[in-house]
Write a protein that holds these residues in place. Structure first.
Motif, mmCIF file in Angstrom:
data_model
loop_
_atom_site.group_PDB
_atom_site.id
_atom_site.type_symbol
_atom_site.label_atom_id
_atom_site.label_comp_id
_atom_site.label_asym_id
_atom_site.label_seq_id
_atom_site.Cartn_x
_atom_site.Cartn_y
_atom_site.Cartn_z
ATOM 1 N N ALA A 17 56.461 23.505 -39.343
ATOM 2 C CA ALA A 17 55.658 22.660 -38.447
ATOM 3 C C ALA A 17 56.440 21.430 -38.020
ATOM 4 O O ALA A 17 56.422 21.045 -36.850
ATOM 5 C CB ALA A 17 54.359 22.258 -39.148
ATOM 6 N N LEU A 18 57.146 20.801 -38.961
ATOM 7 C CA LEU A 18 57.940 19.623 -38.628
ATOM 8 C C LEU A 18 59.002 19.966 -37.587
ATOM 9 O O LEU A 18 59.229 19.215 -36.637
ATOM 10 C CB LEU A 18 58.601 19.041 -39.876
ATOM 11 N N VAL A 19 59.643 21.100 -37.759
ATOM 12 C CA VAL A 19 60.667 21.530 -36.806
ATOM 13 C C VAL A 19 60.043 21.727 -35.426
ATOM 14 O O VAL A 19 60.608 21.302 -34.406
ATOM 15 C CB VAL A 19 61.364 22.817 -37.304
ATOM 16 N N GLY A 25 58.950 17.015 -29.388
ATOM 17 C CA GLY A 25 59.303 15.628 -29.095
ATOM 18 C C GLY A 25 60.608 15.513 -28.336
ATOM 19 O O GLY A 25 60.723 14.719 -27.395
ATOM 20 N N ARG A 26 61.582 16.302 -28.718
ATOM 21 C CA ARG A 26 62.877 16.262 -28.032
ATOM 22 C C ARG A 26 62.774 16.757 -26.593
ATOM 23 O O ARG A 26 63.504 16.314 -25.719
ATOM 24 C CB ARG A 26 63.910 17.085 -28.803
ATOM 25 N N ASP A 27 61.847 17.699 -26.374
ATOM 26 C CA ASP A 27 61.620 18.217 -25.024
ATOM 27 C C ASP A 27 60.626 17.370 -24.242
ATOM 28 O O ASP A 27 60.235 17.738 -23.137
ATOM 29 C CB ASP A 27 61.095 19.659 -25.085
ATOM 30 N N ARG A 28 60.183 16.287 -24.846
ATOM 31 C CA ARG A 28 59.212 15.367 -24.239
ATOM 32 C C ARG A 28 57.894 16.062 -23.882
ATOM 33 O O ARG A 28 57.255 15.751 -22.890
ATOM 34 C CB ARG A 28 59.802 14.676 -23.015
ATOM 35 N N ARG A 29 57.517 17.027 -24.723
ATOM 36 C CA ARG A 29 56.229 17.700 -24.560
ATOM 37 C C ARG A 29 55.213 17.013 -25.463
ATOM 38 O O ARG A 29 55.560 16.493 -26.520
ATOM 39 C CB ARG A 29 56.329 19.174 -24.956
ATOM 40 N N GLU A 30 53.973 17.052 -25.040
ATOM 41 C CA GLU A 30 52.915 16.474 -25.868
ATOM 42 C C GLU A 30 52.710 17.354 -27.099
ATOM 43 O O GLU A 30 52.707 18.578 -27.015
ATOM 44 C CB GLU A 30 51.609 16.382 -25.078
ATOM 45 N N VAL A 31 52.563 16.705 -28.242
ATOM 46 C CA VAL A 31 52.366 17.430 -29.495
ATOM 47 C C VAL A 31 50.865 17.627 -29.706
ATOM 48 O O VAL A 31 50.103 16.661 -29.734
ATOM 49 C CB VAL A 31 52.993 16.673 -30.676
ATOM 50 N N ALA A 32 50.460 18.861 -29.862
ATOM 51 C CA ALA A 32 49.041 19.182 -30.035
ATOM 52 C C ALA A 32 48.522 18.665 -31.376
ATOM 53 O O ALA A 32 49.254 18.654 -32.373
ATOM 54 C CB ALA A 32 48.836 20.692 -29.940
ATOM 55 N N PRO A 33 47.263 18.239 -31.418
ATOM 56 C CA PRO A 33 46.674 17.728 -32.663
ATOM 57 C C PRO A 33 46.663 18.745 -33.807
ATOM 58 O O PRO A 33 46.563 18.357 -34.964
ATOM 59 C CB PRO A 33 45.236 17.368 -32.260
ATOM 60 N N GLN A 34 46.779 20.031 -33.501
ATOM 61 C CA GLN A 34 46.764 21.061 -34.549
ATOM 62 C C GLN A 34 47.897 20.883 -35.566
ATOM 63 O O GLN A 34 47.837 21.403 -36.665
ATOM 64 C CB GLN A 34 46.858 22.451 -33.933
ATOM 65 N N TRP A 35 48.956 20.133 -35.176
ATOM 66 C CA TRP A 35 50.092 19.948 -36.075
ATOM 67 C C TRP A 35 49.864 18.819 -37.080
ATOM 68 O O TRP A 35 50.576 18.720 -38.069
ATOM 69 C CB TRP A 35 51.363 19.657 -35.278
ATOM 70 N N GLU A 36 48.905 17.971 -36.819
ATOM 71 C CA GLU A 36 48.715 16.788 -37.664
ATOM 72 C C GLU A 36 48.415 17.093 -39.132
ATOM 73 O O GLU A 36 48.912 16.398 -40.016
ATOM 74 C CB GLU A 36 47.669 15.867 -37.054
ATOM 75 N N PRO A 37 47.631 18.132 -39.456
ATOM 76 C CA PRO A 37 47.430 18.435 -40.881
ATOM 77 C C PRO A 37 48.743 18.746 -41.616
ATOM 78 O O PRO A 37 48.884 18.443 -42.792
ATOM 79 C CB PRO A 37 46.498 19.650 -40.864
ATOM 80 N N PHE A 38 49.690 19.333 -40.894
ATOM 81 C CA PHE A 38 50.987 19.624 -41.505
ATOM 82 C C PHE A 38 51.777 18.333 -41.746
ATOM 83 O O PHE A 38 52.447 18.180 -42.770
ATOM 84 C CB PHE A 38 51.798 20.574 -40.618
ATOM 85 N N LEU A 39 51.695 17.388 -40.788
ATOM 86 C CA LEU A 39 52.373 16.104 -40.957
ATOM 87 C C LEU A 39 51.740 15.323 -42.114
ATOM 88 O O LEU A 39 52.447 14.689 -42.905
ATOM 89 C CB LEU A 39 52.303 15.293 -39.662
ATOM 90 N N ALA A 40 50.421 15.376 -42.206
ATOM 91 C CA ALA A 40 49.731 14.704 -43.313
ATOM 92 C C ALA A 40 50.114 15.340 -44.644
ATOM 93 O O ALA A 40 50.369 14.644 -45.631
ATOM 94 C CB ALA A 40 48.221 14.763 -43.111
ATOM 95 N N ARG A 41 50.177 16.660 -44.669
ATOM 96 C CA ARG A 41 50.546 17.359 -45.909
ATOM 97 C C ARG A 41 51.970 17.014 -46.313
ATOM 98 O O ARG A 41 52.278 16.928 -47.509
ATOM 99 C CB ARG A 41 50.397 18.873 -45.692
ATOM 100 N N ARG A 55 60.402 11.347 -40.254
ATOM 101 C CA ARG A 55 60.368 10.258 -39.278
ATOM 102 C C ARG A 55 60.457 10.773 -37.843
ATOM 103 O O ARG A 55 59.745 10.305 -36.966
ATOM 104 C CB ARG A 55 61.519 9.285 -39.534
ATOM 105 N N GLU A 56 61.348 11.725 -37.616
ATOM 106 C CA GLU A 56 61.502 12.244 -36.260
ATOM 107 C C GLU A 56 60.229 12.966 -35.819
ATOM 108 O O GLU A 56 59.798 12.841 -34.666
ATOM 109 C CB GLU A 56 62.712 13.177 -36.160
ATOM 110 N N ALA A 57 59.609 13.690 -36.720
ATOM 111 C CA ALA A 57 58.360 14.379 -36.383
ATOM 112 C C ALA A 57 57.250 13.366 -36.098
ATOM 113 O O ALA A 57 56.500 13.512 -35.126
ATOM 114 C CB ALA A 57 57.950 15.313 -37.511
ATOM 115 N N LEU A 58 57.148 12.331 -36.918
ATOM 116 C CA LEU A 58 56.117 11.319 -36.685
ATOM 117 C C LEU A 58 56.328 10.609 -35.358
ATOM 118 O O LEU A 58 55.372 10.334 -34.632
ATOM 119 C CB LEU A 58 56.105 10.302 -37.827
ATOM 120 N N ARG A 59 57.568 10.325 -35.032
ATOM 121 C CA ARG A 59 57.848 9.627 -33.772
ATOM 122 C C ARG A 59 57.574 10.497 -32.547
ATOM 123 O O ARG A 59 57.490 9.992 -31.431
ATOM 124 C CB ARG A 59 59.286 9.122 -33.768
#
Length: 195
Positions: A17-19, A25-41, A55-59
Protein backbone atom coordinates in the motif's frame (compact mmCIF):
# COMPACT_ATOMS: atom_id res chain seq x y z
CA UNK A 1 -5.82 -7.22 0.79
CA UNK A 2 -7.43 -6.08 4.01
CA UNK A 3 -5.75 -5.04 7.21
CA UNK A 4 -6.22 -7.87 9.70
CA UNK A 5 -4.74 -6.34 12.83
CA UNK A 6 -2.22 -9.17 13.05
CA UNK A 7 1.29 -7.74 13.03
CA UNK A 8 3.11 -10.17 10.77
CA UNK A 9 0.07 -10.83 8.58
CA UNK A 10 -0.29 -7.11 7.78
CA UNK A 11 3.29 -6.27 6.87
CA UNK A 12 3.09 -7.28 3.22
CA UNK A 13 -0.20 -5.43 2.65
CA UNK A 14 1.11 -2.30 4.35
CA UNK A 15 4.34 -2.24 2.36
CA UNK A 16 2.48 -2.73 -0.93
CA UNK A 17 0.00 0.00 0.00
CA UNK A 18 2.81 2.41 0.85
CA UNK A 19 4.44 1.74 -2.51
CA UNK A 20 1.13 2.40 -4.31
CA UNK A 21 0.58 5.63 -2.37
CA UNK A 22 4.14 6.81 -3.06
CA UNK A 23 3.71 6.01 -6.77
CA UNK A 24 0.46 7.99 -6.90
CA UNK A 25 2.16 10.90 -5.17
CA UNK A 26 5.07 10.87 -7.59
CA UNK A 27 2.62 10.88 -10.50
CA UNK A 28 0.73 13.75 -8.84
CA UNK A 29 -2.45 11.67 -8.70
CA UNK A 30 -4.91 12.06 -5.87
CA UNK A 31 -4.58 9.30 -3.29
CA UNK A 32 -7.89 7.60 -2.56
CA UNK A 33 -9.05 7.45 1.08
CA UNK A 34 -9.11 3.62 0.87
CA UNK A 35 -5.33 3.67 1.45
CA UNK A 36 -5.50 5.50 4.78
CA UNK A 37 -6.11 2.40 6.95
CA UNK A 38 -2.86 0.99 5.59
CA UNK A 39 -0.99 4.22 6.42
CA UNK A 40 -2.49 4.18 9.92
CA UNK A 41 -1.53 0.52 10.36
CA UNK A 42 2.03 1.34 9.29
CA UNK A 43 2.43 3.53 12.38
CA UNK A 44 1.79 0.47 14.56
CA UNK A 45 4.29 -1.90 12.92
CA UNK A 46 7.36 -1.55 15.10
CA UNK A 47 9.07 -4.51 13.44
CA UNK A 48 8.90 -3.07 9.94
CA UNK A 49 9.06 0.65 10.37
CA UNK A 50 10.78 2.55 7.53
CA UNK A 51 10.74 6.29 8.07
CA UNK A 52 11.71 7.18 4.50
CA UNK A 53 8.95 5.18 2.86
CA UNK A 54 6.41 6.19 5.49
CA UNK A 55 7.21 9.89 5.18
CA UNK A 56 6.99 9.83 1.40
CA UNK A 57 3.64 8.03 1.55
CA UNK A 58 2.27 10.48 4.11
CA UNK A 59 3.40 13.45 2.04
CA UNK A 60 1.49 12.03 -0.93
CA UNK A 61 -1.87 12.49 0.79
CA UNK A 62 -3.68 15.78 1.41
CA UNK A 63 -2.25 17.82 4.34
CA UNK A 64 -5.52 17.81 6.30
CA UNK A 65 -5.91 14.05 5.97
CA UNK A 66 -2.25 13.55 6.86
CA UNK A 67 -2.60 15.67 9.99
CA UNK A 68 -5.74 13.78 11.04
CA UNK A 69 -3.99 10.45 10.55
CA UNK A 70 -0.93 11.46 12.59
CA UNK A 71 -3.05 13.08 15.33
CA UNK A 72 -5.18 9.95 15.62
CA UNK A 73 -2.07 7.77 15.89
CA UNK A 74 -0.73 9.99 18.67
CA UNK A 75 -4.04 9.76 20.52
CA UNK A 76 -3.98 5.98 20.08
CA UNK A 77 -0.59 5.97 21.86
CA UNK A 78 1.43 4.90 18.82
CA UNK A 79 4.96 6.05 19.69
CA UNK A 80 6.15 5.77 16.10
CA UNK A 81 3.83 8.64 15.16
CA UNK A 82 6.35 10.91 16.88
CA UNK A 83 8.76 10.17 14.05
CA UNK A 84 6.53 11.64 11.37
CA UNK A 85 5.86 14.99 13.06
CA UNK A 86 7.96 16.59 10.35
CA UNK A 87 5.37 15.58 7.73
CA UNK A 88 2.57 17.71 9.21
CA UNK A 89 2.03 21.37 9.95
CA UNK A 90 1.99 21.25 13.72
CA UNK A 91 -0.28 23.18 16.01
CA UNK A 92 -1.11 23.25 19.71
CA UNK A 93 -3.44 20.25 19.50
CA UNK A 94 -0.85 18.11 17.72
CA UNK A 95 1.99 19.13 20.05
CA UNK A 96 -0.25 18.51 23.07
CA UNK A 97 -1.09 15.03 21.83
CA UNK A 98 2.59 14.26 21.25
CA UNK A 99 3.57 15.42 24.75
CA UNK A 100 0.65 13.58 26.32
CA UNK A 101 1.79 10.41 24.60
CA UNK A 102 5.35 10.84 25.85
CA UNK A 103 4.17 11.52 29.40
CA UNK A 104 2.00 8.39 29.39
CA UNK A 105 4.45 5.92 27.89
CA UNK A 106 6.08 3.58 30.35
CA UNK A 107 9.62 4.67 31.19
CA UNK A 108 10.92 1.24 30.19
CA UNK A 109 9.18 1.23 26.79
CA UNK A 110 11.67 0.09 24.19
CA UNK A 111 10.97 3.04 21.88
CA UNK A 112 11.13 5.72 24.61
CA UNK A 113 14.73 6.90 23.92
CA UNK A 114 13.67 7.90 20.44
CA UNK A 115 10.84 10.13 21.68
CA UNK A 116 13.18 13.14 21.88
CA UNK A 117 14.29 12.53 18.30
CA UNK A 118 10.65 12.41 17.24
CA UNK A 119 9.86 15.73 18.92
CA UNK A 120 12.98 17.28 17.43
CA UNK A 121 11.76 16.40 13.93
CA UNK A 122 9.12 19.12 14.37
CA UNK A 123 11.95 21.69 14.43
CA UNK A 124 11.69 25.18 15.84
CA UNK A 125 7.89 25.22 15.49
CA UNK A 126 7.56 23.06 18.59
CA UNK A 127 10.08 24.99 20.73
CA UNK A 128 7.53 27.33 22.42
CA UNK A 129 5.46 24.31 23.45
CA UNK A 130 8.54 22.54 24.83
CA UNK A 131 9.50 25.65 26.78
CA UNK A 132 5.97 25.76 28.23
CA UNK A 133 6.50 22.22 29.54
CA UNK A 134 9.73 23.29 31.26
CA UNK A 135 7.91 26.25 32.85
CA UNK A 136 5.38 23.94 34.55
CA UNK A 137 5.95 23.34 38.29
CA UNK A 138 6.35 19.53 38.07
CA UNK A 139 6.07 18.15 34.55
CA UNK A 140 7.60 14.81 35.55
CA UNK A 141 11.21 13.70 35.33
CA UNK A 142 10.83 11.49 32.24
CA UNK A 143 8.87 14.09 30.26
CA UNK A 144 11.20 16.90 31.30
CA UNK A 145 14.30 14.92 30.29
CA UNK A 146 12.74 14.03 26.94
CA UNK A 147 11.85 17.68 26.29
CA UNK A 148 15.38 18.79 27.18
CA UNK A 149 16.90 16.16 24.89
CA UNK A 150 14.61 17.34 22.09
CA UNK A 151 15.70 20.94 22.67
CA UNK A 152 19.32 19.81 22.47
CA UNK A 153 18.66 18.21 19.10
CA UNK A 154 16.76 21.26 17.79
CA UNK A 155 19.43 23.70 18.96
CA UNK A 156 17.25 26.82 19.09
CA UNK A 157 19.05 29.67 20.93
CA UNK A 158 15.71 30.96 22.30
CA UNK A 159 15.71 28.01 24.71
CA UNK A 160 18.99 28.99 26.41
CA UNK A 161 17.50 30.68 29.50
CA UNK A 162 15.11 27.79 30.17
CA UNK A 163 18.00 25.36 29.81
CA UNK A 164 20.11 27.29 32.33
CA UNK A 165 17.22 27.17 34.79
CA UNK A 166 16.76 23.44 34.24
CA UNK A 167 20.40 22.71 35.16
CA UNK A 168 19.40 23.46 38.76
CA UNK A 169 16.72 20.73 38.93
CA UNK A 170 17.15 18.18 41.67
CA UNK A 171 16.75 15.16 39.39
CA UNK A 172 20.18 14.26 38.04
CA UNK A 173 18.79 13.00 34.73
CA UNK A 174 17.03 16.34 34.16
CA UNK A 175 20.01 18.48 35.17
CA UNK A 176 22.26 16.35 32.96
CA UNK A 177 19.92 16.67 29.97
CA UNK A 178 19.79 20.45 30.48
CA UNK A 179 23.58 20.64 30.60
CA UNK A 180 23.89 18.61 27.40
CA UNK A 181 21.30 20.83 25.72
CA UNK A 182 23.26 23.95 26.72
CA UNK A 183 26.46 22.40 25.40
CA UNK A 184 24.67 21.66 22.11
CA UNK A 185 23.79 25.36 21.78
CA UNK A 186 27.47 26.22 22.09
CA UNK A 187 28.32 29.89 21.76
CA UNK A 188 24.62 30.85 21.49
CA UNK A 189 24.17 29.82 25.15
CA UNK A 190 26.95 32.07 26.46
CA UNK A 191 24.78 35.14 27.32
CA UNK A 192 22.26 33.06 29.28
CA UNK A 193 24.98 31.15 31.12
CA UNK A 194 26.89 34.35 31.93
CA UNK A 195 23.73 36.03 33.24
Amino acid sequence: PRVTGERLADMHQVIMALVCVVAAGRDRREVAPQWEPFLARDLTLYDRYDFRLTREALRAIAPTRRRALVLDALKQREVLALHVLDTVDGDDELWSAALSLIASVDREHEHRPSAAQGLARAGTAIVPTLLDVLAQPKPGVALEATVLNALALIGDPSSAQALVTATGRSAAVVAGAATRALAALGEAARPAVAA
